[in-house]
Write a protein that holds these residues in place. Structure first.
Motif, PDB file in Angstrom:
ATOM      1  N   ASP A   1       5.050   9.029  12.184  1.00  0.00           N
ATOM      2  CA  ASP A   1       3.674   9.818  12.210  1.00  0.00           C
ATOM      3  C   ASP A   1       3.395   8.829  13.252  1.00  0.00           C
ATOM      4  N   LEU A   2       2.254   7.854  13.177  1.00  0.00           N
ATOM      5  CA  LEU A   2       1.454   6.764  14.012  1.00  0.00           C
ATOM      6  C   LEU A   2       2.092   6.500  15.259  1.00  0.00           C
ATOM      7  N   ILE A   3       3.462   6.387  14.880  1.00  0.00           N
ATOM      8  CA  ILE A   3       3.779   5.753  16.978  1.00  0.00           C
ATOM      9  C   ILE A   3       4.004   7.571  16.993  1.00  0.00           C
ATOM     10  N   ALA A   4       4.370   8.885  16.479  1.00  0.00           N
ATOM     11  CA  ALA A   4       3.708   9.988  17.077  1.00  0.00           C
ATOM     12  C   ALA A   4       2.627  10.241  17.996  1.00  0.00           C
ATOM     13  N   GLU A   5       1.386   9.964  17.071  1.00  0.00           N
ATOM     14  CA  GLU A   5       0.295   9.814  17.527  1.00  0.00           C
ATOM     15  C   GLU A   5      -0.466   8.754  18.972  1.00  0.00           C
ATOM     16  N   LEU A   6       0.584   7.946  18.385  1.00  0.00           N
ATOM     17  CA  LEU A   6       0.026   5.883  19.528  1.00  0.00           C
ATOM     18  C   LEU A   6       0.509   6.913  20.939  1.00  0.00           C
ATOM     19  N   ASN A   7       2.031   7.775  21.024  1.00  0.00           N
ATOM     20  CA  ASN A   7       2.690   8.125  21.864  1.00  0.00           C
ATOM     21  C   ASN A   7       1.993   9.503  23.108  1.00  0.00           C
ATOM     22  N   ASP A   8       1.415   9.878  22.304  1.00  0.00           N
ATOM     23  CA  ASP A   8       0.395  11.217  22.951  1.00  0.00           C
ATOM     24  C   ASP A   8      -1.087  10.523  23.855  1.00  0.00           C
ATOM     25  N   HIS A   9      -1.456   9.028  22.612  1.00  0.00           N
ATOM     26  CA  HIS A   9      -2.641   8.505  23.085  1.00  0.00           C
ATOM     27  C   HIS A   9      -2.059   7.721  24.565  1.00  0.00           C
ATOM     28  N   THR A  10      -1.395   7.402  24.411  1.00  0.00           N
ATOM     29  CA  THR A  10      -0.172   6.465  25.435  1.00  0.00           C
ATOM     30  C   THR A  10      -0.147   7.057  26.867  1.00  0.00           C
TER      31      THR A  10
ATOM     32  N   LEU B   1       1.008  -1.345   0.329  1.00  0.00           N
ATOM     33  CA  LEU B   1       0.213   0.116  -0.656  1.00  0.00           C
ATOM     34  C   LEU B   1       0.815   1.188  -0.407  1.00  0.00           C
ATOM     35  N   PHE B   2       1.850   1.320   0.682  1.00  0.00           N
ATOM     36  CA  PHE B   2       2.926   2.210   0.699  1.00  0.00           C
ATOM     37  C   PHE B   2       3.531   2.266  -0.210  1.00  0.00           C
ATOM     38  N   GLY B   3       3.962   1.670  -1.258  1.00  0.00           N
ATOM     39  CA  GLY B   3       4.488   1.696  -2.671  1.00  0.00           C
ATOM     40  C   GLY B   3       6.262   1.282  -2.328  1.00  0.00           C
ATOM     41  N   ASP B   4       7.106   1.681  -0.712  1.00  0.00           N
ATOM     42  CA  ASP B   4       8.407   0.926  -0.849  1.00  0.00           C
ATOM     43  C   ASP B   4       8.310   0.822   0.604  1.00  0.00           C
ATOM     44  N   ILE B   5       9.365   0.324   1.435  1.00  0.00           N
ATOM     45  CA  ILE B   5      10.066  -0.326   2.851  1.00  0.00           C
ATOM     46  C   ILE B   5      10.343   1.234   3.538  1.00  0.00           C
ATOM     47  N   ALA B   6      10.880   2.528   3.243  1.00  0.00           N
ATOM     48  CA  ALA B   6      11.071   3.557   3.356  1.00  0.00           C
ATOM     49  C   ALA B   6      10.154   4.714   3.476  1.00  0.00           C
ATOM     50  N   GLU B   7       9.058   4.642   2.735  1.00  0.00           N
ATOM     51  CA  GLU B   7       7.699   5.093   3.003  1.00  0.00           C
ATOM     52  C   GLU B   7       6.880   4.684   4.104  1.00  0.00           C
ATOM     53  N   ALA B   8       6.609   3.342   3.867  1.00  0.00           N
ATOM     54  CA  ALA B   8       5.990   3.110   4.757  1.00  0.00           C
ATOM     55  C   ALA B   8       6.682   3.030   6.911  1.00  0.00           C
ATOM     56  N   ARG B   9       8.568   3.099   6.805  1.00  0.00           N
ATOM     57  CA  ARG B   9       8.877   3.357   7.563  1.00  0.00           C
ATOM     58  C   ARG B   9       8.746   5.572   8.177  1.00  0.00           C
ATOM     59  N   LEU B  10       8.154   5.917   6.961  1.00  0.00           N
ATOM     60  CA  LEU B  10       8.021   7.098   7.967  1.00  0.00           C
ATOM     61  C   LEU B  10       6.592   7.470   8.596  1.00  0.00           C
ATOM     62  N   ARG B  11       5.950   6.728   7.256  1.00  0.00           N
ATOM     63  CA  ARG B  11       4.518   6.890   7.582  1.00  0.00           C
ATOM     64  C   ARG B  11       4.407   6.619   9.249  1.00  0.00           C
ATOM     65  N   MET B  12       5.041   5.000   9.208  1.00  0.00           N
ATOM     66  CA  MET B  12       5.394   4.932  11.067  1.00  0.00           C
ATOM     67  C   MET B  12       5.503   5.576  12.060  1.00  0.00           C
TER      68      MET B  12
END
Length: 115
Positions: free
Chosen positions: A16-25, A3-14
């Motif tokens: 962002d997700l982790i930043a949101e997750l850290n706030d939530h936690t 879905l993300f096209g490549d691992i580098a882009e997927a890692r970057l998107r992750m």
């Protein structure tokens, strides 16, 4: 993860997700879970904290992983996160609304809004 096209882009998107997750936690662990512990939900709060620590471990593992190993770790991380969110949304939060005294919500919610 195609879905993300490549691992580098997927890692970057992750990231962002982790930043949101850290706030939530942080909001949960500093505001909501203490309120749950004061009611009859100590074991539930402990279980959710254990989920957070499992997610932390998977995040660290993913950060250190090679591009070849990263996708399987990311899939596991997302599966753990999806299960955690499902339990919160459909089981924990509805019960907490009933079991945590309103005065505790009043003190927890303003903190959550600041995060």
């Amino acid at each position: 993860l195609a879905l993300f096209g490549d691992i580098a882009e997927a890692r970057l998107r992750m990231v962002d997700l982790i930043a949101e997750l850290n706030d939530h936690t942080e909001v949960e662990e500093t505001a909501l879970f203490p309120a749950m512990r004061e009611s009859t939900m100590e074991l539930t709060a402990a279980s959710l904290v254990a989920d957070h620590r499992r997610l932390d471990a998977l995040i660290e593992e993913a950060d250190a992983a090679s591009d070849a190993a990263w996708p399987s770790i990311a899939v596991e991380l997302l599966a753990v996160l999806a299960d955690h969110i499902r339990r919160e949304e459909y089981d924990v939060f509805p019960a907490a609304v009933q079991l945590v005294p309103p005065a505790r919500w009043d003190s927890a919610v303003p903190h959550a809004q600041l995060a």
